[in-house]
Design an enzyme around this catalytic site. Sequence first.
Site, PDB file in Angstrom:
ATOM      1  N   CYS A  93       0.866  -1.170   0.000  1.00  0.00           N
ATOM      2  CA  CYS A  93       0.000   0.000   0.000  1.00  0.00           C
ATOM      3  C   CYS A  93       0.909   1.228   0.000  1.00  0.00           C
ATOM      4  CB  CYS A  93      -0.910  -0.013   1.226  1.00  0.00           C
ATOM      5  SG  CYS A  93      -2.038   1.380   1.224  1.00  0.00           S
ATOM      6  N   GLY A  94       0.816   2.010  -1.071  1.00  0.00           N
ATOM      7  CA  GLY A  94       1.705   3.170  -1.223  1.00  0.00           C
ATOM      8  C   GLY A  94       1.371   4.281  -0.239  1.00  0.00           C
ATOM      9  N   HIS A  95       0.092   4.680  -0.217  1.00  0.00           N
ATOM     10  CA  HIS A  95      -0.257   5.773   0.708  1.00  0.00           C
ATOM     11  C   HIS A  95      -0.026   5.291   2.141  1.00  0.00           C
ATOM     12  CE1 HIS A  95      -4.095   4.011   2.030  1.00  0.00           C
ATOM     13  NE2 HIS A  95      -4.022   4.890   2.989  1.00  0.00           N
ATOM     14  N   HIS A 213      -8.629  -3.950  -7.855  1.00  0.00           N
ATOM     15  CA  HIS A 213      -8.611  -2.484  -7.888  1.00  0.00           C
ATOM     16  C   HIS A 213      -8.884  -2.042  -9.334  1.00  0.00           C
ATOM     17  CE1 HIS A 213      -6.258  -3.198  -4.227  1.00  0.00           C
ATOM     18  NE2 HIS A 213      -6.470  -1.943  -3.886  1.00  0.00           N
ATOM     19  N   ASP A 239     -10.397   5.338  -3.309  1.00  0.00           N
ATOM     20  CA  ASP A 239      -9.171   5.852  -2.714  1.00  0.00           C
ATOM     21  C   ASP A 239      -9.184   7.374  -2.792  1.00  0.00           C
ATOM     22  OD1 ASP A 239      -6.577   6.356  -1.863  1.00  0.00           O
ATOM     23  OD2 ASP A 239      -5.757   4.612  -2.906  1.00  0.00           O
ATOM     24  N   CYS A 243      -3.410   6.786  -4.941  1.00  0.00           N
ATOM     25  CA  CYS A 243      -3.129   5.359  -4.844  1.00  0.00           C
ATOM     26  C   CYS A 243      -1.690   5.056  -5.280  1.00  0.00           C
ATOM     27  CB  CYS A 243      -4.118   4.520  -5.656  1.00  0.00           C
ATOM     28  SG  CYS A 243      -3.997   2.770  -5.271  1.00  0.00           S
ATOM     29  N   GLY A 244      -0.852   4.752  -4.304  1.00  0.00           N
ATOM     30  CA  GLY A 244       0.560   4.511  -4.610  1.00  0.00           C
ATOM     31  C   GLY A 244       0.786   3.290  -5.486  1.00  0.00           C
ATOM     32  N   THR A 245       0.101   2.190  -5.162  1.00  0.00           N
ATOM     33  CA  THR A 245       0.303   0.987  -5.978  1.00  0.00           C
ATOM     34  C   THR A 245      -0.356   1.167  -7.353  1.00  0.00           C
ATOM     35  OG1 THR A 245      -1.567  -0.007  -4.786  1.00  0.00           O
ATOM     36  CG2 THR A 245       0.641  -0.647  -4.079  1.00  0.00           C
TER      37      THR A 245
HETATM   38  O1  PYC Z   1      -1.884   3.759  -1.965  1.00  0.00           O
HETATM   39  O2  PYC Z   1      -1.353   1.778  -2.741  1.00  0.00           O
HETATM   40  C1  PYC Z   1      -2.145   2.563  -2.217  1.00  0.00           C
HETATM   41  C2  PYC Z   1      -3.490   2.070  -1.862  1.00  0.00           C
HETATM   42  C3  PYC Z   1      -4.013   0.823  -2.061  1.00  0.00           C
HETATM   43  C4  PYC Z   1      -5.303   0.832  -1.559  1.00  0.00           C
HETATM   44  C5  PYC Z   1      -5.555   2.076  -1.053  1.00  0.00           C
HETATM   45  N1  PYC Z   1      -4.422   2.824  -1.253  1.00  0.00           N
END
Ligand code: PYC
Length: 317
Positions: A93-95, A213, A239, A243-245
């Site tokens: 999870c990036g965030h 996703h 999100d 979303c980092g990923t």
């Molecule tokens: O930031 O990767 C992310 C992420 C995944 C699900 C919610 N945020």
Amino acid sequence: MEYGFSDRIHFVDTHAGGEPTRIVLEGGPDLGKGSMAERREIFRTKFDHFRSAVVNEPRGSDVFVGALLCEPTDPTCVAGVIFFNNVGYLGMCGHGTMCVAVALGYLGRISAGTYKLETPVGIVTFDYDGKHTVTITNVPSYRYAKDVAVEVEGFGVVKGDIAWGGNWFFLVDEHGQELELRNVEQLTDFTWRIRQALQRQGITGADGAEIDHIELFGPPKNPNANSRNFVLCPGKAYDRSPCGTGTSAKIACLISDGKLKPGKIWRQESIVGSIFEAWGEVDGDKIIPHLRGTAYVMAEGTLILQPEDPFRFGIRP
Ligand code: PYC
């Protein structure tokens, strides 16, 4: 400890780009000493009621991502982490990683510097500026399939790319939707239908992995951004962050298409207007994504699970 974990759970609430992460510091279940992937499996099979106690209503909400901090197996890592949400578990999870870094800084466990973090899908590194800015080097990301057509009920054929960025994404550029916050219900309905259609039509990521996703892209509102997105998460919440990923998956696709040069910054705006910066390096047939964003601490406290509370483990389906 009659539940397999404490009835008092110490947490810090944080957000990155508007997307909250509830970080569990103490009171979690004993998941053993295996890899983060093995511990996630024990979490899923034996302690799923801990997940729902922490992030589901009434103590949490559908929007929360949870992060259980664990002892890492690799001593060079500052921590291990398992991310989870209102319906299950995430790879990376990036965030959430930005949030973990800032929370560790807030707690005085780290100062400005570069650290490694163990996740169920591999080790990521992050660079923390000592305040709010975190730069992540994510797991290798890649596009798995291009221009995949899916028949979406009520909308006809929608085409998208399938890509891995630490979770599986279906990325759609052509959709006819207006990516505005006021349209969130409509966007949720549309992307949920895409998700259901993918499932119905047996369209998956590598090794039959579920694509959980869905990501729509459109023109940015902020003149400093390259693109705006709407990301539907597995439990039907959207999100709030870019979303980092999902942004890792996006730059893997852009670099594969020759639309983004390696090393060049891509500014991804979210549906609420927050921005992550991302860039990638080519490593064989994969992309190594870098993500930069800011995170903030919002609250610190103790969740209390009283034995007589019928909803001590959250509202579960
Ligand atoms: O930031 O990767 C992310 C992420 C995944 C699900 C919610 N945020």
